[in-house]
Design a protein around this motif. Structure first.
Motif, short mmCIF file in Angstrom:
data_model
loop_
_atom_site.label_atom_id
_atom_site.label_comp_id
_atom_site.label_asym_id
_atom_site.label_seq_id
_atom_site.Cartn_x
_atom_site.Cartn_y
_atom_site.Cartn_z
N ASN A 180 -6.47 0.52 4.48
CA ASN A 180 -7.50 -0.49 4.25
C ASN A 180 -8.87 0.01 4.71
N GLY A 181 -8.90 0.58 5.91
CA GLY A 181 -10.16 1.09 6.44
C GLY A 181 -10.70 2.25 5.63
N LEU A 182 -9.80 3.11 5.15
CA LEU A 182 -10.22 4.24 4.32
C LEU A 182 -10.82 3.75 3.01
N GLN A 239 4.62 4.27 8.57
CA GLN A 239 3.63 3.26 8.91
C GLN A 239 2.46 3.81 9.73
N LYS A 240 2.71 4.82 10.54
CA LYS A 240 1.61 5.36 11.35
C LYS A 240 1.75 6.87 11.46
N GLY A 251 1.26 -2.02 -0.72
CA GLY A 251 1.67 -2.72 0.48
C GLY A 251 0.50 -3.37 1.19
N SER A 252 0.63 -3.50 2.51
CA SER A 252 -0.36 -4.22 3.31
C SER A 252 -1.64 -3.42 3.53
N GLY A 253 -1.54 -2.09 3.44
CA GLY A 253 -2.71 -1.26 3.74
C GLY A 253 -2.90 -1.01 5.22
N GLU A 254 -1.99 -1.54 6.03
CA GLU A 254 -2.11 -1.33 7.47
C GLU A 254 -1.53 0.02 7.90
N ASN A 292 -7.75 -3.98 -3.91
CA ASN A 292 -6.66 -4.84 -4.34
C ASN A 292 -5.34 -4.32 -3.77
N HIS A 293 -4.47 -5.24 -3.35
CA HIS A 293 -3.17 -4.86 -2.82
C HIS A 293 -2.09 -5.14 -3.86
#
Length: 317
Positions: free
Chosen positions: A250-252, A276-277, A207-210, A264-265
């Protein structure tokens, strides 16, 4: 104290065994090795407090009957099917292990007067909103059969507290990582990313990685699990444990590999079960157990990288 750890050869289970032995308790372990490995226990078998490893299943009443003759004070019930994708593909196996298996163990705890600590998961929650994080009263959302089975197990465990007065506690650790966690399949994201980074391979993000995760180092998790079994203050309760800080996937990934070109996504394999969170509010654990995490994310990432660097067989998987 005499303690039984089901799933004791697993990633978290083996660290719970280590903590119990360090604290001077006598420990029996039960594991069918579907997720665990005897290798995880090899450094403990010569300890005077280690009373044995039994390869067996929590759905086997004959084995449970023999084990519970040992007059345990507490059962740390960690044995479970833990793979979200597997639960979507094969919900029956997850239900049988995580609900029926839990019922079997509960019955032996009730018949022998043994406290049960039930290992649940943060995956039972809906996403965090705001900045205070997810506490034990936050909304739940069984977005996978794994989460649904854990919620069913939780309710059964708590019903034994109310119906029979059996001391029980439900614990919901957030995303636990550290040495001994699998670096393949749907193992831990930290382990998978670290293994890939050490091999200079691409880190694939679904996914987005967010989406964010609250990452708890395994030794902190083990201290929490053991403490829940030793305290009467948490009987009949649900208790969270987490770092109290979240980070995007993404940050990880960037923290671990340090090179955005290595990330890569790809399409998500089970978007319907994504949360999501995830951000933990562990105030209750601090209040009732005097527990707080000691290992920062940065320190934890360094520890697992060092461990993996010394385990070529882990990196090669």
């Amino acid at each position: 104290m005499k303690a039984l750890v089901t799933g004791g050869a697993g990633f978290i289970g083996s660290w719970v065994v280590a903590q119990l032995l360090q604290d001077g308790h006598e420990v029996w372990t039960l594991d069918n090795l579907s997720n665990g490995s005897e290798e995880n226990l090899k450094s403990y078998v010569k300890s005077s407090g280690f009373k044995g490893f039994i390869r067996g299943d929590i759905k086997d009443n004959r084995i449970l009957e023999e084990l519970f003759a040992n007059d345990f004070a507490v059962c740390y019930h960690l044995a479970a099917s833990i793979n979200v994708q597997d639960s979507i593909d094969d919900p029956q196996t997850t239900f049988e292990n995580d609900v029926i298996g839990t019922f079997n163990v509960l019955e032996y705890c009730r018949n022998h007067g043994v406290k049960m600590v039930f290992m649940s998961t943060c995956m039972v929650y809906d996403k965090a909103t705001g900045t205070k994080g997810i506490d034990e009263n936050s909304p739940i959302k069984p977005a996978s059969p794994y989460a649904g089975s854990k919620i069913a197990g939780e309710n059964m465990v708590l019903s034994y507290f109310y119906a029979y007065g059996l001391p029980t506690v439900v614990i919901r650790p957030f995303n636990t990582y550290g040495p001994r966690q699998k670096a393949s399949g749907e193992g831990g994201v930290v382990s998978i990313f670290t293994s890939k980074a050490l091999k200079d391979e691409t880190l694939n993000i679904y996914g987005s990685g967010e989406q964010t995760r609250d990452l708890l180092y395994v030794e902190d998790c083990a201290r929490f699990v053991v403490a829940a079994g030793l305290s009467d203050s948490v009987n009949g309760q649900i208790i969270n444990a987490g770092l109290g800080k979240d980070i995007s996937i993404n940050g990880l990934a960037y923290k671990i590999c340090g090179d955005a070109r290595q990330i890569n996504h790809i399409a998500h394999i089970h978007p319907q079960s994504e949360i999501q969170k995830l951000l933990c509010n562990a105030n209750k654990a601090k209040e009732l157990l005097n527990w707080e995490p000691k290992v920062s994310l940065e320190d934890g990432l360094l520890r697992i990288r060092t461990w993996m660097s010394e385990q070529p067989d882990v990196i090669s998987t």
